[in-house]
Enzyme design. Sequence first.
Site, PDB file in Angstrom:
ATOM      1  N   TYR A 268      -6.035  -0.917   0.481  1.00  0.00           N
ATOM      2  CA  TYR A 268      -6.681  -2.228   0.311  1.00  0.00           C
ATOM      3  C   TYR A 268      -5.768  -3.249  -0.369  1.00  0.00           C
ATOM      4  O   TYR A 268      -6.233  -4.161  -1.044  1.00  0.00           O
ATOM      5  CB  TYR A 268      -8.001  -2.093  -0.478  1.00  0.00           C
ATOM      6  CG  TYR A 268      -8.964  -1.114   0.148  1.00  0.00           C
ATOM      7  CD1 TYR A 268      -9.319  -1.239   1.488  1.00  0.00           C
ATOM      8  CD2 TYR A 268      -9.483  -0.053  -0.583  1.00  0.00           C
ATOM      9  CE1 TYR A 268     -10.172  -0.321   2.087  1.00  0.00           C
ATOM     10  CE2 TYR A 268     -10.339   0.861   0.011  1.00  0.00           C
ATOM     11  CZ  TYR A 268     -10.681   0.721   1.350  1.00  0.00           C
ATOM     12  OH  TYR A 268     -11.505   1.633   1.939  1.00  0.00           O
ATOM     13  N   ARG A 269      -4.467  -3.034  -0.235  1.00  0.00           N
ATOM     14  CA  ARG A 269      -3.471  -3.971  -0.817  1.00  0.00           C
ATOM     15  C   ARG A 269      -3.535  -4.001  -2.350  1.00  0.00           C
ATOM     16  O   ARG A 269      -3.149  -4.995  -2.979  1.00  0.00           O
ATOM     17  CB  ARG A 269      -3.651  -5.410  -0.295  1.00  0.00           C
ATOM     18  CG  ARG A 269      -3.878  -5.528   1.199  1.00  0.00           C
ATOM     19  CD  ARG A 269      -2.701  -5.026   1.990  1.00  0.00           C
ATOM     20  NE  ARG A 269      -2.860  -5.296   3.407  1.00  0.00           N
ATOM     21  CZ  ARG A 269      -2.345  -4.547   4.386  1.00  0.00           C
ATOM     22  NH1 ARG A 269      -1.692  -3.422   4.092  1.00  0.00           N
ATOM     23  NH2 ARG A 269      -2.492  -4.889   5.631  1.00  0.00           N
ATOM     24  N   LEU A 270      -4.062  -2.895  -2.911  1.00  0.00           N
ATOM     25  CA  LEU A 270      -4.137  -2.835  -4.385  1.00  0.00           C
ATOM     26  C   LEU A 270      -2.830  -2.229  -4.908  1.00  0.00           C
ATOM     27  O   LEU A 270      -2.826  -1.235  -5.627  1.00  0.00           O
ATOM     28  CB  LEU A 270      -5.354  -2.011  -4.810  1.00  0.00           C
ATOM     29  CG  LEU A 270      -6.685  -2.481  -4.199  1.00  0.00           C
ATOM     30  CD1 LEU A 270      -7.826  -1.553  -4.612  1.00  0.00           C
ATOM     31  CD2 LEU A 270      -6.981  -3.914  -4.624  1.00  0.00           C
TER      32      LEU A 270
END
Length: 205
Positions: free
Chosen positions: A182-184
């Site tokens: 999640y692009r974390l």
Amino acid sequence: METSTVETPGLLAEALATFDRLFREAADAGEPDPTAMTVATAGLDGRPSARIVLLKAHDPRGFVFYTHLDGRKGRELQANPQAALLFHWPRVRDGVQVRIEGAVEIVSDDEADAYFASRPRGSQLGAWASKQSETLESREAFDQRYARAEQEFEGRDVSRPPRWTGLRVRPRCIEFWYGAQYRLHERQLYECDAAGEWSKRMLYP
Ligand SMILES: Cc1cc2nc3c(=O)[nH]c(=O)nc-3n(C[C@H](O)[C@H](O)[C@H](O)COP(=O)(O)O)c2cc1C
Ligand code: PXP
């Protein structure tokens, strides 16, 4: 001997150890060439340019690649000796990017001679034949220059062209980027201030 008695600052040593670990992981993970890195430069006009080169050495003094000083990157780095390096190893963990920025210096003649001597003879002759980044009128012109270099050095070792040498990027900052769902993503930035003190912080992705 070029070894320095100056101790590597703790956080720089930590960053370099992390780089070494990820570099080994990249080789183990089957990255096609973990030494391939983008080097970005800009001349005095401020216009950036980027290309891939191969990392040939690294230690606390910096990250070394070899090139022609009269090519575009060589000219830009002589006018403005600052560079950014970029590694992308998609097969390591969930993807890793390493960004390094710093001042650039030319390696010693002894260091450049030693690396040049380790290259295949064909690559050594190619370094004499290539006028890197200049207009090439025809492939035949390049072949002729290569043939001339072959004749010139027939029966003897190929010396290093004086304008072909190593450039060392002395890190002022090193950032490790670890991909996550999640692009974390996770970003760890090591940076050196004007007084030479290293610090470490995280960045939002
Ligand atoms: C995988 C790869 C590795 C390369 N390694 C080098 C290198 O170590 N040194 C070099 O001068 N050019 C290398 N090149 C060629 C450069 O990308 C570039 O075309 C050349 O250096 C001229 O760049 P310039 O005109 O900006 O000086 C490599 C290209 C590729 C695709
Ligand atoms: C023009 C040029 N110089 C230097 C290199 C550095 O690699 P090597 O010393 O292994 O030939 C490369 C690698 O592609 C290259 O293309």
